[in-house]
Design a protein around this motif. Structure first.
Motif, mmCIF file in Angstrom:
data_model
loop_
_atom_site.group_PDB
_atom_site.id
_atom_site.type_symbol
_atom_site.label_atom_id
_atom_site.label_comp_id
_atom_site.label_asym_id
_atom_site.label_seq_id
_atom_site.Cartn_x
_atom_site.Cartn_y
_atom_site.Cartn_z
ATOM 1 N N TYR A 61 -5.239 51.327 151.469
ATOM 2 C CA TYR A 61 -5.763 51.535 150.120
ATOM 3 C C TYR A 61 -4.876 52.492 149.342
ATOM 4 C CZ TYR A 61 -8.939 52.766 146.327
ATOM 5 O OH TYR A 61 -9.486 52.981 145.095
ATOM 6 N N ALA A 139 -16.764 44.440 146.096
ATOM 7 C CA ALA A 139 -16.727 45.782 146.681
ATOM 8 C C ALA A 139 -16.696 46.861 145.611
ATOM 9 C CB ALA A 139 -15.499 45.921 147.575
ATOM 10 N N ASP A 140 -17.290 47.995 145.955
ATOM 11 C CA ASP A 140 -17.263 49.182 145.101
ATOM 12 C C ASP A 140 -16.659 50.327 145.887
ATOM 13 O OD1 ASP A 140 -18.630 48.288 142.688
ATOM 14 O OD2 ASP A 140 -20.415 48.139 143.954
ATOM 15 N N PHE A 141 -15.767 51.052 145.250
ATOM 16 C CA PHE A 141 -15.196 52.264 145.829
ATOM 17 C C PHE A 141 -16.261 53.352 145.754
ATOM 18 C CE2 PHE A 141 -12.834 56.262 144.851
ATOM 19 C CZ PHE A 141 -12.276 56.450 146.103
ATOM 20 N N PHE A 156 -16.160 52.485 151.075
ATOM 21 C CA PHE A 156 -16.436 51.356 150.197
ATOM 22 C C PHE A 156 -17.737 50.688 150.617
ATOM 23 C CE2 PHE A 156 -11.939 51.979 150.331
ATOM 24 C CZ PHE A 156 -11.510 51.767 149.038
#
Length: 191
Positions: A61, A139-141, A156
Motif C-alpha cells: 500500500y 474497500a475503505d481505508f 482496511f
C-alpha cells in the motif's frame, strides 16, 4: 549546508514517522486483528452469520498511489465457523465449499482504483471451490500508524457479494439465499 541538513532531517523525520510511503504488510490474523465474515439469508426469514478462522495474506500500500496496491490472501475453507458444528460440517461438504477437494480459497488483486467517494475498488481473481472468477471488493481505508510494540500498521475494511452458482455451489437454498455477502476487515503489520 544548513538547507541540505534541514532537508535531510525533514526527510528522515518523514520516513521514520511512517508517513505515507509504499510498503508491504503482512495481515495480522494471528493477533486476531483480521476477519473474513459472511452473511447469507436463511430462507428469507433471518440472517445466518459466520467467519473463517484460518487465513493469511499480504498487501502492499502507498497512500499517495493507491492504484499501485496489491493484495494476496489464502483462506482455509475447513476453518468455516457458523457457531453450529453440524451446519459447519455441511458447509464443508461437497454441497457447498467441498473443503476436502478444495481446501484453499485464494484472492489475488489485478487492479485497484480509487473512487470519487474516497473508497477503493479492488478487482481480483477469487478461486473458490475450484472456480476462478473476477470479483470487486469495495474497500475503505481505516487508518495507519505506529503500534505499541514498535511496529507500523495499516487497516482496511471491505465488502463484496458472491453468487453461489458462480462458484459451482449448486445446492438450492431458495431465491433469498442465492448470494452471500463477505465482509473483510484486515490490519497489516509493515514488513
Amino acid at each position: 549546508m544548513i538547507k541540505k541538513t534541514l532537508a535531510a532531517l525533514l526527510l528522515g523525520s518523514v520516513l521514520s514517522s511512517g508517513a505515507a510511503i509504499a510498503a508491504d504488510y503482512k495481515i495480522d490474523q494471528e493477533g486476531q486483528h483480521a476477519f473474513v465474515n459472511f452473511k447469507i439469508s436463511h430462507l428469507g426469514y433471518s440472517w445466518l452469520y459466520g467467519t473463517f478462522k484460518d487465513f493469511d495474506g499480504t498487501f502492499s500500500y502507498d497512500q499517495n498511489h493507491p492504484e499501485a496496491s496489491k493484495v494476496n490472501v489464502t483462506l482455509r475453507t475447513a476453518s468455516v465457523d457458523s457457531n453450529h458444528a453440524e451446519r459447519d460440517k455441511h458447509i464443508r461438504s461437497a454441497d457447498f465449499l467441498n473443503s476436502s477437494k478444495h481446501p484453499k480459497a485464494t484472492f489475488t488483486s489485478t487492479k485497484v482504483v480509487s473512487t470519487a467517494e474516497g473508497a477503493t475498488d479492488i478487482t481480483g481473481d477469487l478461486t473458490l471451490n475450484g472456480v476462478t472468477k473476477s470479483i470487486v471488493i469495495k474497500a475503505d481505508f481505516i487508518g495507519m500508524g505506529d503500534d505499541p510494540w514498535g511496529g507500523y500498521r495499516a487497516g482496511f475494511a471491505g465488502t463484496t457479494t458472491l453468487k453461489l452458482t458462480d462458484f459451482n455451489i449448486k445446492t438450492n437454498l431458495g431465491p433469498a439465499s442465492e448470494t452471500v455477502e463477505l465482509t473483510i476487515s484486515i490490519e497489516g503489520v509493515r514488513q
